[in-house]
Design a protein around this motif. Structure first.
Motif, PDB file in Angstrom:
ATOM      1  N   GLY A   2      54.811  58.095  58.725  1.00 33.43           N
ATOM      2  CA  GLY A   2      54.061  56.866  58.608  1.00 33.43           C
ATOM      3  C   GLY A   2      54.858  55.687  59.139  1.00 33.43           C
ATOM      4  N   GLU A   5      45.246  52.438  58.536  1.00 32.77           N
ATOM      5  CA  GLU A   5      44.785  51.679  57.371  1.00 32.77           C
ATOM      6  C   GLU A   5      45.142  50.196  57.561  1.00 32.77           C
ATOM      7  OE1 GLU A   5      45.609  51.460  52.547  1.00 32.77           O
ATOM      8  OE2 GLU A   5      46.616  52.956  53.791  1.00 32.77           O
ATOM      9  N   ALA A  35      48.795  50.121  59.024  1.00 34.50           N
ATOM     10  CA  ALA A  35      49.642  51.253  58.645  1.00 34.50           C
ATOM     11  C   ALA A  35      49.123  52.515  59.334  1.00 34.50           C
ATOM     12  CB  ALA A  35      49.653  51.430  57.136  1.00 34.50           C
ATOM     13  N   HIS A  63      49.283  56.557  59.670  1.00 33.93           N
ATOM     14  CA  HIS A  63      49.657  57.716  58.843  1.00 33.93           C
ATOM     15  C   HIS A  63      49.426  59.014  59.615  1.00 33.93           C
ATOM     16  CE1 HIS A  63      49.903  55.094  55.325  1.00 33.93           C
ATOM     17  NE2 HIS A  63      48.709  54.604  55.655  1.00 33.93           N
ATOM     18  N   TRP A  64      50.188  60.035  59.256  1.00 41.21           N
ATOM     19  CA  TRP A  64      49.966  61.386  59.789  1.00 41.21           C
ATOM     20  C   TRP A  64      50.560  62.385  58.809  1.00 41.21           C
ATOM     21  CZ3 TRP A  64      53.044  57.687  62.145  1.00 41.21           C
ATOM     22  CH2 TRP A  64      54.433  57.889  62.091  1.00 41.21           C
ATOM     23  N   SER A  65      50.186  63.632  58.976  1.00 39.30           N
ATOM     24  CA  SER A  65      50.655  64.668  58.050  1.00 39.30           C
ATOM     25  C   SER A  65      51.931  65.324  58.564  1.00 39.30           C
ATOM     26  CB  SER A  65      49.575  65.735  57.848  1.00 39.30           C
ATOM     27  OG  SER A  65      49.330  66.403  59.068  1.00 39.30           O
TER      28      SER A  65
END
Length: 445
Positions: free
Chosen positions: A407, A364, A372, A374-376
């Motif tokens: 993150g 993002e 930024a 991100h990952w789960s």
């Protein structure tokens, strides 16, 4: 056809290789059991009270009229007067038999059991003479034989139960199986005379004693393999001299010749295999001298009855990748395969499947040009993460360890193509487990 000639081989030729000392048999009445023993293509019978050649033929031969053959073979002057204790030779080829059945005890995936014009595949199904078992991709089947032996049929294989018979004389089982394609593994019970156990392919015939062995046939390449793990196997390649394969030996048949060679040794276990946390199951092996590739078979039990997956390495590589499985404990059997396609000695190991891979990788843009990432969180959570970002040429731009949350924000990046990935760090059974995510791409204009 070579298959037809194989199926037509007489029992006498097989028994010269497969026969073992016989044992007594039991009748419903209290009369003493006849003494019998095998001698090549004949079976020795000890005459009892009230025996005649006709009564013996009626009880133990396919046709009562064959008593005349007994008279000629044994030089009997009076077929009605046989002294008790006299020994007679009974031709094995004339002995009366009855059909017996095998049983399908387990299967997985696309398995077809054809017999009597019908297709029936269910655990517990009886399997009779003439039945064919065929397995599809990533499938397998296992059945028990009438004498307690077992046959395992891995994926992409086809076998026929060519003969399943028991001799009425003493119940000894006579069995013949033809491998029509792919591979099969056999665990054979000790043979009782006059029975036998044979395995054929369109290129070879094998007679065995109580033993453990594998046989394969590749119709497209017109080659066959026999690999002996225990006992001994007498292999008769079509048109060639017979060979005897001892334990840890194999016979490779191709291009009109047969080679008797030592099997490759068991692959050594790599400790990193013990916990499988990545997206794919990945088994590394210590290189075996002379190996062309490696095989792995995965099961839920130590006896490898319930096989759930299998795979091979690419030629020349020492890593075997297998499609994912649910979390839990498993067993893997590793073997090295020679350039002659002979599979070597097996080594069995236990491992734990504990998926620990992150997913949902996304980027993002941030105010000021930063980004930024991100990952789960993996299904079982993670203690921490490791983040790596590299240019297209592989040069690392960022390598952050001990990232506490899923993150991270990086400052503005120069224009170019990038790839990034995330490692999740967790624990299974008190041991650290690390698993990288598949890499994701990033373009910075």
């Amino acid at each position: 056809m070579r298959i037809a000639r194989l199926a037509a081989l007489g029992a006498a030729a097989w028994l010269a290789l497969a026969g073992l000392p016989g044992s007594s048999w039991a009748e419903p009445n209290p009369a003493p059991a006849p003494q019998v023993r095998s001698s090549g293509d004949t079976f020795t019978y000890v005459v009892r009270q009230n025996d005649t050649l006709r009564s013996i033929a009626g009880a133990h031969l396919e046709r009562e009229s064959d008593w005349r053959a007994l008279q000629t073979l044994n030089g009997v002057a009076d077929p009605l007067r046989l002294p008790v204790g006299t020994t007679l030779r009974l031709p094995v080829a004339l002995l009366k038999t009855r059909p017996v059945q095998a049983r399908l005890v387990s299967f997985r995936g696309d398995v077809s059991l054809r017999q009597g014009g019908a297709v029936t595949t269910r655990v517990g199904a009886t399997v009779g003479e003439g039945a064919e078992i065929e397995t599809g991709a990533n499938a397998n089947a296992r059945f028990t034989l009438p004498d307690g032996g077992t046959v395992s049929v891995p994926s992409m294989s086809r076998v026929r139960l060519t003969r399943l018979r028991a001799y009425v004389l003493n119940g000894a089982v006579d069995q013949e199986i033809t491998v029509l394609g792919g591979r099969s593994e056999f665990r054979v019970s000790p043979v009782r005379s006059p029975g036998g156990f044979r395995v054929g392919t369109p290129l070879s015939a094998s007679a065995v004693r109580g033993t453990e062995f594998r046989i394969g046939y590749d119709g497209a390449a017109d080659r066959a393999q026999t690999e002996v793990l225990g006992g001994s196997v007498h292999v008769t390649p079509e048109g060639l001299e017979p060979l005897i394969a001892a334990p840890r030996q194999g016979v490779a048949i191709a291009d009109g010749k047969a080679d008797l060679v030592d099997l490759l040794p068991e692959p050594a276990w790599v400790p990193d295999n013990a916990i499988q946390a990545g997206g794919m199951l990945s088994f590394a092996v210590t290189p075996v001298v002379g190996a062309a590739r490696y095989r792995a078979v995965v099961a839920t039990d130590a006896d490898f009855v319930n096989i759930v997956s299998s795979g091979e390495s690419r030629p020349g590589e020492t890593t075997i990748d297998i499609y994912p499985l649910p979390d839990g404990p498993y067993f893997v059997r590793l073997t090295a395969v020679s350039p002659l396609d002979l599979e070597g000695m097996p080594a069995d190991y236990r491992f734990v499947r504990a998926l620990n891979v992150v997913s949902g990788l996304s980027v993002e843009p941030q105010a000021g040009g930063g980004r930024a990432f991100h990952w789960s969180t993996p299904p079982k959570g993670a203690e921490s993460y490791r983040f790596q970002l590299a240019r297209a040429d592989g040069t690392l731009v960022a390598d952050r360890t001990d990232v506490p949350r899923p993150g991270i924000i990086l400052p503005p990046l120069p224009s170019g193509e990038y790839r990034w990935r995330v490692m999740s760090v967790g624990r299974v059974d008190g041991k650290p487990v690390e698993a990288w995510s598949p890499p994701a791409s990033l373009t910075v204009p």
